[in-house]
Scaffold this active site. Structure first.
Site, PDB file in Angstrom:
ATOM      1  N   CYS A   1       0.936  -1.290  -0.012  1.00  0.00           N
ATOM      2  CA  CYS A   1       0.041  -0.114   0.016  1.00  0.00           C
ATOM      3  C   CYS A   1       0.781   1.285  -0.063  1.00  0.00           C
ATOM      4  O   CYS A   1       0.034   2.458   0.069  1.00  0.00           O
ATOM      5  CB  CYS A   1      -1.036  -0.067   1.158  1.00  0.00           C
ATOM      6  SG  CYS A   1      -2.020  -1.273   1.120  1.00  0.00           S
TER       7      CYS A   1
ATOM      8  N   HIS B   1      -2.875   7.789   6.558  1.00  0.00           N
ATOM      9  CA  HIS B   1      -3.064   6.861   5.860  1.00  0.00           C
ATOM     10  C   HIS B   1      -4.469   6.093   6.137  1.00  0.00           C
ATOM     11  O   HIS B   1      -5.453   5.652   5.505  1.00  0.00           O
ATOM     12  CB  HIS B   1      -2.185   5.670   6.053  1.00  0.00           C
ATOM     13  CG  HIS B   1      -2.167   4.348   5.512  1.00  0.00           C
ATOM     14  ND1 HIS B   1      -2.211   4.100   4.167  1.00  0.00           N
ATOM     15  CD2 HIS B   1      -2.079   3.137   6.141  1.00  0.00           C
ATOM     16  CE1 HIS B   1      -2.160   2.844   3.672  1.00  0.00           C
ATOM     17  NE2 HIS B   1      -2.223   2.337   4.738  1.00  0.00           N
TER      18      HIS B   1
ATOM     19  N   HIS C   1      -9.848   2.089   0.062  1.00  0.00           N
ATOM     20  CA  HIS C   1      -8.243   1.910   0.045  1.00  0.00           C
ATOM     21  C   HIS C   1      -7.793   1.418  -1.338  1.00  0.00           C
ATOM     22  O   HIS C   1      -8.357   0.270  -1.586  1.00  0.00           O
ATOM     23  CB  HIS C   1      -8.143   0.635   1.322  1.00  0.00           C
ATOM     24  CG  HIS C   1      -6.603   0.559   1.699  1.00  0.00           C
ATOM     25  ND1 HIS C   1      -5.616   1.249   0.683  1.00  0.00           N
ATOM     26  CD2 HIS C   1      -5.877   0.480   2.771  1.00  0.00           C
ATOM     27  CE1 HIS C   1      -4.266   0.914   1.159  1.00  0.00           C
ATOM     28  NE2 HIS C   1      -4.569   0.473   2.391  1.00  0.00           N
TER      29      HIS C   1
END
Length: 407
Positions: A170, A299, A333
């Site tokens: 990620c 995040h 996400h």
């Protein structure tokens, strides 16, 4: 606020964003994305059930707009991931062609970040084979390879400069931004196309479901009721160079910080040691202090462990002085694309002088996490944004973008 963490990082030269093309659940281009950001609403966050093995509906960030056709290209380049990239590239085609004409195809690099690349094509191909006993004619293994995004861009634009893909889960496309900065600073090239792209597919949805990290409702970053992530698909393509753009606002990548705490294969370090170091490295490289940051794009995955860790790390450096929010309730996400799409959102906030997105959740803040200042309606007081991307394996990235005067 505690003392800074020493990183011995030298200040970097800023690199400037010449153009940005993007698609996500928020919008299909800059104009629609800005409109959605102003409303703090996302039209592409939808509930689906057909991609989970247990048949249970979950919320995803989907792109529904028509994408560029790749039927005229060799079969190995045909994937939805590459369609996303081609569509974003088309939005900035004049600026890209101008850079190629000015510098030459050997002086323009491509650095991509992805997590799953075109692996959805493999899922579709295997489903076809179960029925027909053979793979479909339009399937090629290269469609799913990690290098596919950078290979595709170099191929369609006929570029001859360095071309590679970063895949660090990620943080992939945030790390691609850092790689682009280093290529420019080294003068190996004069322009870099930074690509971040990942596509919805059953593999990732079911994988995160097996990890018990998937939320079946809209995700709730920093809420006491948070239970996991919503997965999304997105693409951002940025053209970076050493010189300020000739027209429009001047937005720069001022600093990038990286760390790897390697605490656990999927869980973050509970004290946020690597996250703190990445943020401090980005500040040091940009020649900034914590007082210079106007907003933090967290995040903020809405998993119990990430939000607890990240809030602790942010609080150690910034206390409760800088507004923080996660934009993942607006995009999902987007895995390997997360760093790039969140950098693109930060770019748009700076370019259009928007109020940073308020934190979307159920209003029930977790009293156990560090008391960071969650963004509500605070205007951007200082034109510099820190954007975090923290990945499996403790692979941490922080980027700082800022708006500069033209003079």
């Amino acid at each position: 606020m505690t003392d800074s963490v020493s990183t011995d990082i030298q200040r970097a030269q800023p690199c400037y964003i010449q153009a940005c093309g993007l698609l996500s659940a928020l919008g299909h281009d800059e104009q629609s994305t800005v409109a959605a950001l102003k409303k703090n609403q996302s039209p592409g966050m939808v509930s689906v059930y057909d991609q989970l093995n247990n048949g249970k509906p979950t919320v995803v960030g989907a792109i529904h707009e028509e994408l560029q056709s790749l039927e005229h290209l060799p079969v190995e380049y045909r994937s939805r991931n590459n369609q996303l990239i081609a569509t974003a590239l088309s939005q900035i085609a004049p600026q890209v062609q101008a850079a190629v004409s000015q510098f030459g195809p050997d002086r323009v690099a491509v650095v991509a970040g992805t997590s799953t690349s075109g692996i959805n094509r493999s899922s579709e191909a295997l489903q076809y084979m179960e029925v027909h006993g053979e793979l479909p004619e339009d399937f090629h293994y290269h469609q799913q390879e990690t290098a596919a995004p950078s290979d595709f861009v170099s191929y369609v634009l006929r570029l001859e400069g360095p071309s590679y893909t970063v895949s660090t889960a990620c943080s992939s496309s945030a790390r691609a931004m850092m790689s682009a900065q280093m290529l420019l600073e080294s003068h190996l090239v004069d322009a870099v196309l930074v690509v971040g792209a990942d596509t919805l597919c059953p593999l990732t949805l079911n994988g995160f479901n097996c990890l018990e990290a998937l939320s079946f409702e809209p995700c709730l970053p920093f809420s006491v009721n948070r239970s996991g992530i919503n997965i999304g698909e997105a693409v951002s393509v940025m053209l970076l160079g050493r010189d300020k753009p000739e027209h429009g606002p001047v937005i720069a990548l001022l600093g990038a910080g990286a760390s790897s705490d390697a605490h656990h294969i999927s869980a973050p370090h509970p004290e946020g040691e690597g996250a703190i170091r990445a943020m401090q490295c980005a500040l040091d490289q940009a020649g900034l202090t914590v007082e210079d940051i106007g907003y933090i794009n967290a995040h903020g995955t809405a998993t119990p462990l990430n939000d607890a860790m990240e809030s602790k790390a942010i609080y150690q450096l910034f206390a409760d002085k800088v507004p923080v929010s996660s934009t993942k309730p607006l995009t999902g996400h987007t895995l390997g694309a997360a760093g790039a799409i969140e950098a693109a959102i930060s770019y748009l906030v700076l370019k259009h002088q928007l109020t940073p997105p308020a934190q979307l959740n159920d209003g029930q803040r977790d009293p156990e996490i560090a008391p960071i200042l969650l963004q509500q309606q605070q205007p951007l007081a200082k034109p510099r944004i820190l954007s975090n991307s923290f990945a499996f394996g403790g692979n941490n990235m922080s980027l700082i973008l800022g708006r500069e005067d033209r003079a």
